[in-house]
Design a protein around this motif. Structure first.
Motif, mmCIF file in Angstrom:
data_model
loop_
_atom_site.group_PDB
_atom_site.id
_atom_site.type_symbol
_atom_site.label_atom_id
_atom_site.label_comp_id
_atom_site.label_asym_id
_atom_site.label_seq_id
_atom_site.Cartn_x
_atom_site.Cartn_y
_atom_site.Cartn_z
ATOM 1 N N ILE A 328 0.777 -1.316 0.105
ATOM 2 C CA ILE A 328 -0.046 0.097 0.061
ATOM 3 C C ILE A 328 0.701 1.214 -0.038
ATOM 4 C CG2 ILE A 328 -1.713 1.261 1.421
ATOM 5 C CD1 ILE A 328 -3.063 -1.437 2.239
ATOM 6 N N ASP A 329 1.729 1.348 0.815
ATOM 7 C CA ASP A 329 2.653 2.472 1.276
ATOM 8 C C ASP A 329 3.336 2.899 -0.232
ATOM 9 O OD1 ASP A 329 1.800 2.699 3.466
ATOM 10 O OD2 ASP A 329 3.585 1.757 4.541
ATOM 11 N N GLN A 330 3.836 1.735 -0.805
ATOM 12 C CA GLN A 330 4.662 1.764 -2.090
ATOM 13 C C GLN A 330 3.753 2.532 -3.236
ATOM 14 O OE1 GLN A 330 7.864 1.399 -3.112
ATOM 15 N NE2 GLN A 330 8.298 0.961 -0.881
ATOM 16 N N TRP A 331 2.406 2.099 -3.268
ATOM 17 C CA TRP A 331 1.432 2.850 -4.493
ATOM 18 C C TRP A 331 1.240 4.093 -3.936
ATOM 19 C CZ3 TRP A 331 0.262 1.401 -9.028
ATOM 20 C CH2 TRP A 331 0.509 0.061 -9.385
ATOM 21 N N ALA A 332 1.132 4.511 -2.637
ATOM 22 C CA ALA A 332 0.897 5.812 -2.184
ATOM 23 C C ALA A 332 1.787 6.831 -2.784
ATOM 24 C CB ALA A 332 0.823 5.741 -0.847
ATOM 25 N N PHE A 333 2.981 6.385 -2.640
ATOM 26 C CA PHE A 333 4.513 7.154 -3.206
ATOM 27 C C PHE A 333 4.054 7.296 -4.722
ATOM 28 C CE2 PHE A 333 8.497 7.158 -5.102
ATOM 29 C CZ PHE A 333 8.898 8.416 -4.739
ATOM 30 N N HIS A 334 3.908 6.143 -5.388
ATOM 31 C CA HIS A 334 3.564 6.029 -7.081
ATOM 32 C C HIS A 334 2.641 7.160 -7.238
ATOM 33 C CE1 HIS A 334 2.874 4.649 -10.758
ATOM 34 N NE2 HIS A 334 1.464 4.448 -10.359
ATOM 35 N N ASN A 335 1.475 7.348 -6.503
ATOM 36 C CA ASN A 335 0.495 8.100 -6.958
ATOM 37 C C ASN A 335 0.682 9.670 -6.828
ATOM 38 O OD1 ASN A 335 -1.383 5.860 -7.527
ATOM 39 N ND2 ASN A 335 -2.104 5.804 -5.292
ATOM 40 N N ILE A 336 1.607 10.086 -5.821
ATOM 41 C CA ILE A 336 1.827 11.281 -5.644
ATOM 42 C C ILE A 336 2.972 11.735 -6.498
ATOM 43 C CG2 ILE A 336 3.138 12.812 -4.025
ATOM 44 C CD1 ILE A 336 2.094 11.135 -1.486
ATOM 45 N N ASN A 337 3.842 10.751 -7.072
ATOM 46 C CA ASN A 337 4.996 11.201 -8.009
ATOM 47 C C ASN A 337 3.862 11.423 -9.230
ATOM 48 O OD1 ASN A 337 7.631 11.094 -9.233
ATOM 49 N ND2 ASN A 337 6.817 9.147 -10.314
ATOM 50 N N LEU A 338 3.196 10.502 -9.544
ATOM 51 C CA LEU A 338 2.308 10.624 -10.825
ATOM 52 C C LEU A 338 1.791 11.998 -10.999
ATOM 53 C CD1 LEU A 338 0.624 7.333 -11.850
ATOM 54 C CD2 LEU A 338 2.218 8.743 -13.091
ATOM 55 N N ILE A 339 0.867 12.446 -9.971
ATOM 56 C CA ILE A 339 0.352 13.687 -9.831
ATOM 57 C C ILE A 339 1.119 15.069 -10.028
ATOM 58 C CG2 ILE A 339 -1.333 15.194 -8.412
ATOM 59 C CD1 ILE A 339 -2.542 12.733 -7.464
ATOM 60 N N LEU A 340 2.570 14.830 -9.239
ATOM 61 C CA LEU A 340 3.354 15.842 -9.357
ATOM 62 C C LEU A 340 4.034 16.102 -11.015
ATOM 63 C CD1 LEU A 340 5.189 15.584 -5.898
ATOM 64 C CD2 LEU A 340 3.505 17.282 -6.456
ATOM 65 N N TYR A 341 4.481 14.924 -11.284
ATOM 66 C CA TYR A 341 5.128 15.074 -12.912
ATOM 67 C C TYR A 341 4.214 15.018 -13.797
ATOM 68 C CZ TYR A 341 5.585 10.648 -15.242
ATOM 69 O OH TYR A 341 5.053 9.574 -15.648
#
Length: 370
Positions: A328-341
């Motif tokens: 779960i935590d790995q996907w949370a970072f992935h989602n935030i990264n996607l939105i930022l870039y």
């Protein structure tokens, strides 16, 4: 870097659709362990900022006749800031690619190759992807154009068949706001990330023919993506309900497994869908790898393009093998990264560039051939 402007409006529609829809479909309506009762509704709401981003892209093409987003950045940003932006686009794409290819290997190992090591599952995929990127944007776009109609038909068919199953219950899909505000917002961020893969469109614009529609095909593509995302979420929630859907690795795959036909013709629709999704994911992956190579070449024209294809694929391959399984935590970072870039940074840069140049003026297009 000589660029031939040859693509039309439908090419833009197909390119944007194919670079986005694969990323968000497989784990719908799963949202990093957060609330999913209202997932289909949030998918409608969080798409609105991306329509604003598409409008900004259209405005950019009116202000900058060469449509070259990264050239405009180089002209108007400080040198060090320009390279920071390029670097983050590359790093953001690499991190996202590593996470989703890890998800690809998990799906393949669970449903198809149960005893095959992950490195062996991914290696042929990366080799074939390298060949695809080597042949360039023309071959990639033709592949997307040929595939897009089939992709839309398959996904819409799954949605329609799910709605007509006996165990589909509309009572499961009513929006329920039973969680705290923080959880609701976190799950909305996860849903928003599904649309963030449209960022390679910024590099594709420069290949568009002059006079071709820009905003209309992009809007149509995003509308179709929203319909598919929301329809699949409705299908999953209506079939399994909230509690069961939270336990599924790939709800859409489970949905295709649940679909039955009287003739038995589509008895293993799940395997057909997984095979179709792997091809679709291949298309998305080569587009984003091409995007990294393209912006690298724009920033450093003297680099060897083929060398960087190998470097980027090797880095993503190694990161995919080192990435933990579905956490779960790995996907949370992935989602935030996607939105930022994929949304925040492109939107801010588009606003900056459009304000920098209030009305379009002819520019030197000697590096672009018609």
């Amino acid at each position: 870097m000589e660029i031939k402007r040859q693509f039309r409006a439908f090419d833009l529609f197909a390119f944007m659709f194919c670079t986005t829809v694969t990323l968000g479909v497989l784990f719908l309506p799963y949202v990093s362990g957060e609330e999913i009762r209202s997932s289909w509704l949030k998918l409608l709401v969080v798409s609105i900022p991306f329509f604003l981003m598409l409008w900004l892209i259209s405005l950019f093409t009116k202000r900058y006749p060469d449509y070259d987003f990264f050239k405009a950045l180089k002209d108007h940003l400080w040198g060090w800031l320009y390279f920071v932006v390029i670097f983050y686009f590359i790093i953001g794409t690499i991190l996202s690619a590593a996470r989703v290819t890890n998800g690809l290997s998990e799906i393949v190992q669970v449903h198809l190759l149960k005893v095959t090591p992950e490195w062996m599952v991914l290696l042929p995929f990366f080799i074939i992807a390298g060949v695809g990127v080597y042949y360039g944007i023309i071959a990639i776009t033709r592949f997307a154009v040929y595939f897009v109609v089939l992709e839309i038909l398959v996904l819409l068919s799954v949605i329609v068949m799910a709605f007509f199953q006996d165990y589909f219950k509309w009572i499961f899909v009513a929006p329920v706001f039973s969680t705290d505000v923080v959880t609701f917002l976190k799950s909305s961020v996860s849903d928003m990330a599904r649309y963030a893969a449209i960022v390679p469109t910024l590099a594709f614009l420069v290949y568009m023919r002059k006079g071709e529609a820009i905003l209309a095909p992009m809007n149509l593509s995003l509308i179709m993506i929203v319909i598919i995302y929301s329809g699949l979420s409705l299908g999953v929630l209506g079939t399994f309900g909230f509690d069961h859907a939270m336990q599924l690795l790939s709800p859409i795959t489970a949905l295709t497994q649940s679909i039955e036909t009287r003739t038995g013709l589509l008895e293993r629709l799940d395997l057909l869908f997984i095979g179709f999704w792997i091809v679709s994911f291949y298309k998305l992956f080569i587009v984003h790898t091409w995007f990294m190579v393209y912006i690298t070449k724009k920033a450093w024209p003297v680099v060897n393009q083929n060398l960087f294809i190998v470097i980027y694929l090797a880095v993503i391959y190694m990161l995919s093998l080192m990435t933990p399984e579905f956490i779960i935590d790995q996907w949370a970072f992935h989602n935030i990264n996607l939105i930022l870039y994929g949304f925040v940074m492109p939107t801010l840069l588009l606003i900056f560039l459009t304000l920098k140049k209030k009305r379009g003026t002819p520019k030197d297009d000697t590096n672009i051939s018609s």
